[in-house]
Design a protein around this motif. Structure first.
Motif, PDB file in Angstrom:
ATOM      1  N   THR A  56      32.977 -28.610 -15.054  1.00 28.14           N
ATOM      2  CA  THR A  56      33.178 -28.785 -13.624  1.00 28.14           C
ATOM      3  C   THR A  56      33.436 -30.254 -13.308  1.00 28.14           C
ATOM      4  O   THR A  56      32.726 -31.131 -13.771  1.00 28.14           O
ATOM      5  CB  THR A  56      31.953 -28.295 -12.840  1.00 28.14           C
ATOM      6  OG1 THR A  56      31.690 -26.939 -13.189  1.00 28.14           O
ATOM      7  CG2 THR A  56      32.189 -28.398 -11.351  1.00 28.14           C
ATOM      8  N   TYR A  71      34.078 -33.296 -10.274  1.00 28.57           N
ATOM      9  CA  TYR A  71      33.652 -33.619  -8.914  1.00 28.57           C
ATOM     10  C   TYR A  71      34.539 -34.722  -8.353  1.00 28.57           C
ATOM     11  O   TYR A  71      35.042 -35.579  -9.085  1.00 28.57           O
ATOM     12  CB  TYR A  71      32.184 -34.053  -8.907  1.00 28.57           C
ATOM     13  CG  TYR A  71      31.244 -32.939  -9.314  1.00 28.57           C
ATOM     14  CD1 TYR A  71      30.670 -32.103  -8.360  1.00 28.57           C
ATOM     15  CD2 TYR A  71      30.959 -32.704 -10.661  1.00 28.57           C
ATOM     16  CE1 TYR A  71      29.831 -31.073  -8.728  1.00 28.57           C
ATOM     17  CE2 TYR A  71      30.119 -31.665 -11.037  1.00 28.57           C
ATOM     18  CZ  TYR A  71      29.565 -30.852 -10.070  1.00 28.57           C
ATOM     19  OH  TYR A  71      28.738 -29.816 -10.435  1.00 28.57           O
ATOM     20  N   PRO A 122      32.384 -30.728  -5.571  1.00 31.04           N
ATOM     21  CA  PRO A 122      33.006 -30.174  -6.786  1.00 31.04           C
ATOM     22  C   PRO A 122      34.426 -29.670  -6.543  1.00 31.04           C
ATOM     23  O   PRO A 122      34.736 -29.154  -5.470  1.00 31.04           O
ATOM     24  CB  PRO A 122      32.067 -29.022  -7.170  1.00 31.04           C
ATOM     25  CG  PRO A 122      31.400 -28.641  -5.896  1.00 31.04           C
ATOM     26  CD  PRO A 122      31.259 -29.907  -5.103  1.00 31.04           C
ATOM     27  N   LEU A 165      35.829 -27.353  -8.637  1.00 34.77           N
ATOM     28  CA  LEU A 165      35.775 -25.942  -8.976  1.00 34.77           C
ATOM     29  C   LEU A 165      34.426 -25.394  -8.559  1.00 34.77           C
ATOM     30  O   LEU A 165      33.389 -25.964  -8.905  1.00 34.77           O
ATOM     31  CB  LEU A 165      35.969 -25.738 -10.482  1.00 34.77           C
ATOM     32  CG  LEU A 165      37.347 -26.140 -11.041  1.00 34.77           C
ATOM     33  CD1 LEU A 165      37.344 -25.971 -12.554  1.00 34.77           C
ATOM     34  CD2 LEU A 165      38.450 -25.281 -10.429  1.00 34.77           C
ATOM     35  N   ARG A 166      34.415 -24.287  -7.842  1.00 32.14           N
ATOM     36  CA  ARG A 166      33.155 -23.677  -7.408  1.00 32.14           C
ATOM     37  C   ARG A 166      32.922 -22.390  -8.180  1.00 32.14           C
ATOM     38  O   ARG A 166      33.835 -21.611  -8.428  1.00 32.14           O
ATOM     39  CB  ARG A 166      33.179 -23.382  -5.905  1.00 32.14           C
ATOM     40  CG  ARG A 166      33.244 -24.634  -5.065  1.00 32.14           C
ATOM     41  CD  ARG A 166      33.102 -24.308  -3.594  1.00 32.14           C
ATOM     42  NE  ARG A 166      33.151 -25.508  -2.782  1.00 32.14           N
ATOM     43  CZ  ARG A 166      32.102 -26.267  -2.524  1.00 32.14           C
ATOM     44  NH1 ARG A 166      30.922 -25.958  -3.050  1.00 32.14           N
ATOM     45  NH2 ARG A 166      32.216 -27.335  -1.784  1.00 32.14           N
ATOM     46  N   ARG A 167      31.662 -22.121  -8.524  1.00 34.57           N
ATOM     47  CA  ARG A 167      31.299 -20.892  -9.247  1.00 34.57           C
ATOM     48  C   ARG A 167      31.284 -19.696  -8.293  1.00 34.57           C
ATOM     49  O   ARG A 167      31.068 -19.826  -7.097  1.00 34.57           O
ATOM     50  CB  ARG A 167      29.923 -21.064  -9.901  1.00 34.57           C
ATOM     51  CG  ARG A 167      29.882 -22.174 -10.916  1.00 34.57           C
ATOM     52  CD  ARG A 167      28.488 -22.351 -11.469  1.00 34.57           C
ATOM     53  NE  ARG A 167      28.434 -23.396 -12.477  1.00 34.57           N
ATOM     54  CZ  ARG A 167      27.321 -23.771 -13.096  1.00 34.57           C
ATOM     55  NH1 ARG A 167      26.183 -23.189 -12.808  1.00 34.57           N
ATOM     56  NH2 ARG A 167      27.369 -24.726 -14.002  1.00 34.57           N
TER      57      ARG A 167
END
Length: 244
Positions: free
Chosen positions: A30, A32, A237, A239-241
């Protein structure tokens, strides 16, 4: 019944795709967009009242924010406060360098103690890709870096008038990712200014052109140094989960 069975299979397939997508994202490193934090350390001044690096040390503290472009490049903004001091002990400073009398060349003892406000931004170039060290990109948890930038320095206190000047910092440092979003850094910078009055005193301007030779540009101007230990936290971030 057949329609309900098909809908159930479709829901199961969508759920499986979502789970696989989440697993794929978790396996990636990930990234940020920003870091926020602060630093503390020591500083020293170089000028007419001190020519020795790391002499007359003072304390400094800073709040900083990094905008990360990629694992190798970022811009850091800072607001810092520091304390500088010095003395002309061991250095010949004339009482009046422009006097035509012998008394004008009599040495005088001058000392000063002032606070600094430092506001600016620096471009940082990491030697290696910086990250958690996981995933296909292979970034490293530790990297040295170089920096250069510009800002504003204000000298205050010490019984003298305040002064402001352009500041040009250059330096080196090292970053270490303690955890995936927690960063520890050690940085040393020299900060060159366009002012010869950071060392002004309450008694006058003996340390501004003390030999009667006016300076220009960055020549014969005051500078100072920061040695700072910093702690920052990754935010925003890219990319987010999956949450569902």
């Amino acid at each position: 019944m057949e329609g309900k069975t098909e809908q159930a299979w479709i829901r199961k397939a969508v759920t499986m795709l979502c789970v696989l997508s989440c697993l794929t994202l978790n396996a990636q490193e990930t990234e940020y967009r920003m870091e926020i934090g602060g630093g503390v350390g020591t500083d020293f001044y170089l000028g007419d009242a001190n020519g020795t690096p790391f002499a007359h040390l003072g304390g400094m503290g800073s709040v900083l924010l990094r905008r990360i472009f990629n694992p190798r490049m970022c811009i850091k903004a800072n607001i810092a406060m520091g304390h500088i001091s010095g003395t002309s002990e061991g250095v010949f400073i004339p009482t009046d360098p422009n006097s035509a009398t012998p008394e004008g060349g009599t040495p005088t003892m001058v000392s000063f103690s002032r606070n600094l406000l430092d506001v600016g931004a620096q471009f940082e170039m990491n030697f290696w890709g910086y990250g958690s060290g996981e995933g296909y990109k292979g970034n490293r948890r530790i990297t040295p870096y170089a920096l250069a930038g510009a800002g504003l320095t204000v000298g205050m206190g010490g019984g003298a008038s305040s002064c402001a000047a352009l500041c040009l910092p250059i330096g080196i440092g090292v970053k270490y990712k303690v955890r995936k979003r927690l960063n520890l850094g050690l940085e040393w910078t020299m900060r060159f200014t366009t002012s010869d009055e950071l060392d002004a005193t309450a008694e006058g301007t003996q340390l501004s052109a003390p030999y009667g030779i006016e300076s220009s540009g960055l020549k014969n101007k005051d500078c100072y140094s920061f040695l700072m230990l910093s702690l920052t936290y990754d935010i925003s971030p890219k990319l987010r989960r999956c949450n569902n």
